[in-house]
Scaffold this motif. Structure first.
Motif, PDB file in Angstrom:
ATOM      1  N   UNK A 291       0.837  -1.207   0.000  1.00  0.00           N
ATOM      2  CA  UNK A 291       0.000   0.000   0.000  1.00  0.00           C
ATOM      3  C   UNK A 291       0.868   1.252   0.000  1.00  0.00           C
ATOM      4  N   UNK A 292       0.401   2.276  -0.700  1.00  0.00           N
ATOM      5  CA  UNK A 292       1.139   3.531  -0.813  1.00  0.00           C
ATOM      6  C   UNK A 292       0.305   4.675  -0.259  1.00  0.00           C
ATOM      7  N   UNK A 293       0.886   5.423   0.669  1.00  0.00           N
ATOM      8  CA  UNK A 293       0.240   6.624   1.204  1.00  0.00           C
ATOM      9  C   UNK A 293       0.082   7.648   0.079  1.00  0.00           C
ATOM     10  N   UNK A 294      -1.055   8.314   0.025  1.00  0.00           N
ATOM     11  CA  UNK A 294      -1.358   9.249  -1.053  1.00  0.00           C
ATOM     12  C   UNK A 294      -0.467  10.479  -0.999  1.00  0.00           C
ATOM     13  N   UNK A 295      -0.287  11.083  -2.181  1.00  0.00           N
ATOM     14  CA  UNK A 295       0.494  12.314  -2.284  1.00  0.00           C
ATOM     15  C   UNK A 295      -0.325  13.520  -1.827  1.00  0.00           C
ATOM     16  N   UNK A 296       0.311  14.645  -1.509  1.00  0.00           N
ATOM     17  CA  UNK A 296      -0.429  15.864  -1.140  1.00  0.00           C
ATOM     18  C   UNK A 296      -1.361  16.315  -2.264  1.00  0.00           C
ATOM     19  N   UNK A 297      -2.443  16.917  -1.876  1.00  0.00           N
ATOM     20  CA  UNK A 297      -3.461  17.406  -2.806  1.00  0.00           C
ATOM     21  C   UNK A 297      -3.429  18.935  -2.763  1.00  0.00           C
ATOM     22  N   UNK A 298      -2.786  19.561  -3.773  1.00  0.00           N
ATOM     23  CA  UNK A 298      -2.653  21.021  -3.784  1.00  0.00           C
ATOM     24  C   UNK A 298      -4.013  21.699  -3.924  1.00  0.00           C
ATOM     25  N   UNK A 299      -4.083  22.946  -3.512  1.00  0.00           N
ATOM     26  CA  UNK A 299      -5.336  23.696  -3.571  1.00  0.00           C
ATOM     27  C   UNK A 299      -5.702  24.075  -4.999  1.00  0.00           C
ATOM     28  N   UNK A 300      -4.710  24.219  -5.873  1.00  0.00           N
ATOM     29  CA  UNK A 300      -4.941  24.469  -7.296  1.00  0.00           C
ATOM     30  C   UNK A 300      -3.748  23.924  -8.070  1.00  0.00           C
ATOM     31  N   UNK A 301      -3.899  23.810  -9.359  1.00  0.00           N
ATOM     32  CA  UNK A 301      -2.838  23.257 -10.195  1.00  0.00           C
ATOM     33  C   UNK A 301      -1.569  24.108 -10.077  1.00  0.00           C
ATOM     34  N   UNK A 302      -0.480  23.569  -9.543  1.00  0.00           N
ATOM     35  CA  UNK A 302       0.738  24.373  -9.374  1.00  0.00           C
ATOM     36  C   UNK A 302       1.368  24.805 -10.688  1.00  0.00           C
ATOM     37  N   UNK A 303       1.020  24.153 -11.802  1.00  0.00           N
ATOM     38  CA  UNK A 303       1.583  24.569 -13.084  1.00  0.00           C
ATOM     39  C   UNK A 303       1.166  25.988 -13.448  1.00  0.00           C
ATOM     40  N   UNK A 304      -0.011  26.391 -12.991  1.00  0.00           N
ATOM     41  CA  UNK A 304      -0.433  27.775 -13.241  1.00  0.00           C
ATOM     42  C   UNK A 304       0.511  28.747 -12.556  1.00  0.00           C
ATOM     43  N   UNK A 305       0.912  28.408 -11.354  1.00  0.00           N
ATOM     44  CA  UNK A 305       1.854  29.252 -10.619  1.00  0.00           C
ATOM     45  C   UNK A 305       3.243  29.201 -11.238  1.00  0.00           C
ATOM     46  N   UNK A 306       3.669  27.996 -11.629  1.00  0.00           N
ATOM     47  CA  UNK A 306       5.027  27.818 -12.163  1.00  0.00           C
ATOM     48  C   UNK A 306       5.225  28.525 -13.497  1.00  0.00           C
ATOM     49  N   UNK A 307       4.144  28.770 -14.207  1.00  0.00           N
ATOM     50  CA  UNK A 307       4.282  29.476 -15.485  1.00  0.00           C
ATOM     51  C   UNK A 307       4.649  30.938 -15.283  1.00  0.00           C
ATOM     52  N   UNK A 308       4.408  31.456 -14.079  1.00  0.00           N
ATOM     53  CA  UNK A 308       4.668  32.870 -13.813  1.00  0.00           C
ATOM     54  C   UNK A 308       5.708  33.098 -12.719  1.00  0.00           C
ATOM     55  N   UNK A 309       6.011  32.051 -11.952  1.00  0.00           N
ATOM     56  CA  UNK A 309       6.859  32.226 -10.776  1.00  0.00           C
ATOM     57  C   UNK A 309       7.905  31.119 -10.679  1.00  0.00           C
ATOM     58  N   UNK A 310       8.858  31.310  -9.788  1.00  0.00           N
ATOM     59  CA  UNK A 310       9.856  30.280  -9.543  1.00  0.00           C
ATOM     60  C   UNK A 310       9.268  29.217  -8.617  1.00  0.00           C
ATOM     61  N   UNK A 311       9.845  28.009  -8.608  1.00  0.00           N
ATOM     62  CA  UNK A 311       9.301  26.930  -7.767  1.00  0.00           C
ATOM     63  C   UNK A 311       9.175  27.288  -6.292  1.00  0.00           C
TER      64      UNK A 311
END
Length: 685
Positions: free
Chosen positions: A586-606
């Motif tokens: 069994x694998x523990x689930x990954x974090x669930x971001x509040x919104x798609x981080x790619x939208x942020x990454x297109x305008x900002x640094x990681x």
């Protein structure tokens, strides 16, 4: 899916009032509302796509009625003038929205969508989008990556109807004049009926053998236009009196509404299922009584339904691009109030387009007073402008697209040291300090393949896919779960191929392998998950136990229980017992971001695209509780995603997310070693 067919507007109807049918305009409003609500809330109105069929029936009725009256009045059809009217009525608004979609592709949509978006915008510009989608075998009723122009498939089909239908009626007129002088309308009715029956038969056969293509191709839909045409050619076929028009009309309306609720993505369509909305629409069309407020004609012909019907073409044009584009706008999306705001925006834009583009272009004296060739020249200019916007966008974006694609391909073939989840305090790669791979514009496209192995939301049949070794004695490994299990399919296939395992997958969207019931957007979705789990239980019972089963699930699944995490954990344990003693990894689930981080990454640094750990990660995943209680092997990569306070969108140069909670294939591949080691250890027991 188009309200684009001609109709006599209220202003125009003053000279020919008997030809304007207000209740048909209201039926057009019903159709566009069904389609729009279906697109905004597909889980709640799963059959709203039948609004398209209503539009087709209306188009066949109105266009055939218009052409028949012209034939009766003049003995001919002025084809150039007819087609010129269609161009003035439809193209200006259509090209306006396509230019908007092109600009969105340039400035808003992810780079990965470039090729598909521009190809479909060009196909829509020249009204062949339905054939483009058919050739691509797109399944319209299933989950897939739609472009901002995909809804033009129905507009394309309808324009094709406008081209060949007058020719068909002219042929019928010639046959009537030559062979049926005393009954010259008989060949027209007979030919329309014959073509419609042939189309219906083809539709039934094609839907049964190739439903994805059958949904789009022209010849499976002609009969729907033909149904409306027959009503126009048989004006005496109308219910009489004060009762029967209402009985027939309201029954037709109820049938349409019930079908829009009961139909779904698993309904074979068009096929026999399309008969219901087509017959319902026909019943409403012939029921025009409007003498009392409760008459069907009064209800559908009221001011509000007529207004919505009047702007329905432009509403239809705008609503879909807004839905497609919104998730990629930073600070926006399709959650909560945003979805309602976009719905309202669709109607506002529809009204503005109707008032300032549709109506002026339709009555523009520079075209109306000139021969039809002037309108055709105008059409060519509009299409050229759309094409130039597409070409310009391609010229600007294609070099970036090619560079991003090459980078992703190179990383997949030969990942650098300390990349992604391999990064740690003891393993760092300075060359990756500012890297985002795949790029933010490509992150959304870095998803697993083999989508034919993934059961869609409202489907319930188990899809059993096999990969890896075919040897009789190969270790048998299964991958079971929801979309959060599906995101590891590429890793599991690679591990099976490398290690000689026989891999089998059982995957369904939003349906974890758990005996606790889940909630959902509609009862049909809830039922489909329950049925799939039952089918899975039967499937597992009919074969020997697997040597290992790899499982995971979305932590935020809406389970229906008052028992909290302990009850959910018990549901996992109970489900795993169906595996007849097979060892569970069994694998523990990954974090669930509040919104798609790619939208942020297109305008900002990681470093600026992170989330507080407490907001995106549950304190304890129920699957971990279940693993501890049942003796399963547990994998927990939480420390790869987060430190004590913050969860990251990029780790070791790898872009983790393709949306707010699903992982990129690039990131999951960097977890391959740890997953493979755990499964191998389980197999070695």
């Amino acid at each position: 899916m188009s309200p684009s067919s001609t109709h006599e507007r209220t202003q125009q109807s003053k000279s020919t009032p008997k030809h304007f049918l207000p209740h048909v305009q209201g039926l057009r409003a019903v159709a566009v509302i069904l389609v729009v609500l279906y697109h905004f809330w597909p889980g709640r109105l799963s059959g709203g796509y039948i609004g398209v069929d209503i539009f087709f029936v209306i188009s066949g009725f109105l266009i055939t009625g218009q052409l028949a009256r012209e034939l009766e009045r003049t003995g001919r059809i002025a084809l150039p003038a007819f087609w010129a009217k269609r161009v003035r009525r439809l193209l200006p608004a259509s090209i306006t929205v396509l230019i908007f979609a092109t600009l969105a592709t340039l400035f808003i949509l992810p780079l990965s969508s470039l090729v598909d978006s521009l190809r479909e915008i060009i196909a829509s510009t020249f009204y062949v989008e339905n054939w483009s989608l058919a050739i691509g075998s797109v399944n319209y009723l299933s989950s897939h990556d739609a472009t901002a122009a995909q809804h033009y498939w129905s507009l394309s089909l309808e324009e094709q109807f406008y081209v060949f239908w007058p020719l068909l009626l002219l042929l019928a007129t010639w046959l009537g004049a030559k062979f049926f002088a005393s009954r010259r309308w008989l060949p027209m009715i007979g030919l329309v009926a014959a073509v419609s029956v042939i189309s219906l038969v083809v539709s039934l056969a094609y839907t049964a053998t190739n439903p994805a293509e059958a949904f789009f191709v022209t010849f499976t839909r002609v009969w729907e236009f033909g149904a409306g045409a027959i009503l126009a050619l048989l004006p005496k076929w109308r219910p009489r009196g004060s009762i029967w028009p209402n009985v027939l009309g309201y029954v037709g309306l109820i049938v349409i509404l019930v079908a829009s609720y009961r139909y779904g993505p698993t309904t074979p369509f068009p096929g026999t299922a399309a008969l219901i909305p087509v017959l319902g629409a026909g019943a409403v069309i012939v029921s025009a009584r409007a003498e009392r407020w409760w008459d069907i004609g009064s209800v559908l012909g009221g001011r509000v339904p007529r207004f919505i019907g009047d702007i329905s073409y432009s509403v239809y044009l705008w609503h879909w691009p807004l839905i497609v584009i919104a998730p990629f706008i930073p600070g926006w999306g399709l959650d909560g109030i945003n979805r309602i705001a976009l719905l309202l925006a669709s109607f506002v834009l529809g009204w503005l387009t109707k008032r300032y583009i549709e109506d002026p272009a339709r009555t523009w004296s520079a075209l109306v007073r000139r021969p039809p060739r002037a309108t055709y020249a105008f059409m060519a200019v509009l299409m050229l402008v759309s094409t130039l916007f597409v070409a310009g966008t391609f010229a600007v974006q294609n070099p970036k697209y090619q560079a991003a694609a090459a980078q992703l391909s190179a990383i997949s073939a030969d990942p650098p040291a300390c990349f992604g989840a391999e990064a740690s305090a003891d393993c760092t790669n300075p060359k990756l300090s500012a890297a985002v791979i795949p790029s933010a514009g490509f992150g959304n496209a870095d998803k697993p393949g083999h989508d034919d192995c993934f059961v869609q939301l409202n489907e319930s049949a188990v899809k059993e896919c096999t990969f890896g070794s075919k040897a009789p004695g190969a270790p048998r490994v299964a991958l079971i779960g929801d979309s959060h299990a599906y995101q590891y399919i590429e890793v599991m296939i690679s591990l099976a191929t490398k290690n000689g395992w026989a891999l089998t997958t059982y995957l369904k969207g939003a349906c974890p392998w758990n005996t606790v019931p889940i909630g959902g957007p509609s009862q049909s979705f809830i039922d489909s998950c329950s049925e799939w789990l039952g089918n899975l239980k039967t499937t597992l019972a009919q074969q020997p136990p697997y040597d290992a089963i790899f499982v995971t699930a979305l932590h935020a699944t809406p389970y229906v229980t008052s028992g909290g995490k302990s009850a959910i954990a018990a549901g996992f344990s109970d489900a795993w017992k169906q595996a007849k003693g097979a060892p569970i990894v069994a694998l523990v689930d990954n974090p669930d971001f509040l919104s798609d981080p790619n939208k942020c990454l297109r305008l900002n640094s990681p470093k600026d695209c992170t989330e507080p750990r407490k907001d995106v990660l549950g304190a304890t995943d129920p699957i971990a509780i279940a693993a501890a209680a049942s003796g399963a092997t547990l994998l927990d990569f939480t420390d790869k995603y987060c430190d004590a306070k913050t969860c990251f969108s990029v780790v070791g140069g790898a872009n983790i997310y393709r949306d707010k909670d699903h992982l990129t294939v690039t990131w999951t591949r960097t977890l391959s070693s740890a997953i493979g080691t755990a499964i191998a250890a389980t197999l070695a027991r």
